[in-house]
Design an enzyme around this catalytic site. Sequence first.
Site: not given
Length: 485
Positions: A330, A429
């Site tokens: 991310c 994630h």
Amino acid sequence: MTTTLMIQGTTSDAGKTTLVAALCRILARKGIKVAPFKPQNMALNSAVTEDGGEIGRGQAVQAQAAGIAPHTDMNPILLKPSTDTGAQVIVHGKALSAMEADAYHDYKKVAMQAVLESYRRLQTQYQVIVVEGAGSPAEINLREGDIANMGFAEEVDCPVIIIADIDKGGVFAHLVGTLELLSASEQKRVVGFVINRFRGDIELLKPGLTWLEQKTNKPVLGVIPYIQKLHLEAEDALTANSTAENTQHLKIRVPVWQRISNHTDFDPLRLHPQVDFAFVGPGQSLEGADLIILPGTKNTIADLNFMRSQGWDTQLAKHLRYGGKVLGICGGLQMLGTALHDPHGIESPASSVNGLGYLDFETTFTQHKTLLNLQGELHINDKPVAISGYEIHAGLSTGPAFQRPIIYCEGQPEGCRSADDQIIATYWHGLFSQPSATQALLAWAGLTNARALDYSALIETELTRLADEVEQCMDIDALFPTFAS
């Protein structure tokens, strides 16, 4: 009629999240329809729900304990700090805006309505709602307009249990002091205390319990023992590092950003018997790692600057020169590109900064926030493996590097890798939650004969162990007489 019980704590990390999870699991296995609820949560660790929103990870774990899918109504207000005085405000799972503390204080009346809407919807679906407070109800400066603790309890007229952590010391002062600082009506709704994380001989504690009950006229409803090596996802504080006991291990290091988010990504690695895992804080070195993981962040540009101020960018360059592997997740992905653009001033005053330059792409921060639960295939070794995860980000990354994807989701490519295969990066994630994906990622990083660790099964086992311990030391039928067996 729905039964509601609220758990408040004398401090942060007193055990509220854990006790709510335990009660949810205990009630669920009695066949009772139960849901967790946290009116307001401040956390950078969040989960994506099936209804396409964002809630605190604590409520996602509590929902798992209750045997139900996480829903945005379980955490209607989520505050994600982006600076020391400001946070992104998430309402009913969707980002509303960034607010400074004073602006949010003015917004609380509106926030309370959102909280009550979610609570009332849950009331129509569940027999029991177990509510978790936030921090302490005795924060004098936060009492006005409170929606997280007694303000909510008073509004819905529910009983409250106060929990305190004896392992940190001062448990009697915490409990008596907290009760003393509440108003008369708030004190009346406190039905008792729970003491958490007790070690030693309970007989030596009993005189203190007797004194506490006489002093406050409130019963001690339970003393929860210190549960050794209980592994549940941490909502706020970084959990302790681990050292692999296996002779063959992989050394993984993760720098701790000032606004690190979703550090629960790494819980499966901390528990893996072949991984020597450590978070690296300010002033510490990344050197000696086999794999460096650049984690997510709530403020990529600020934490990229922080990384450079710590000299970690120089250490990362040396790590790569000597053949080390790097994974960006991310915000970590965004840092690895050539440039970051923030034309709308979403993270900081409108600006553009240079990235680390290891992968050929640029990132532009947008006002749209991506929230997705995903399943796909991980392509980093000879054989593709199943992988699941979720995306939470407000950036769009484009460039030639994405012509070398590492994940395919419903035929669509995601992530990227360097030409020499030393660096991989993804917006996903939860990469390490699936055993086959963890095994493949550790093998890519250099661990031969990597074992599979089923993290989801481990959490299930831990929730059951927690519930068993709590059920032994609390009279659940007395707390929920309507459902007494």
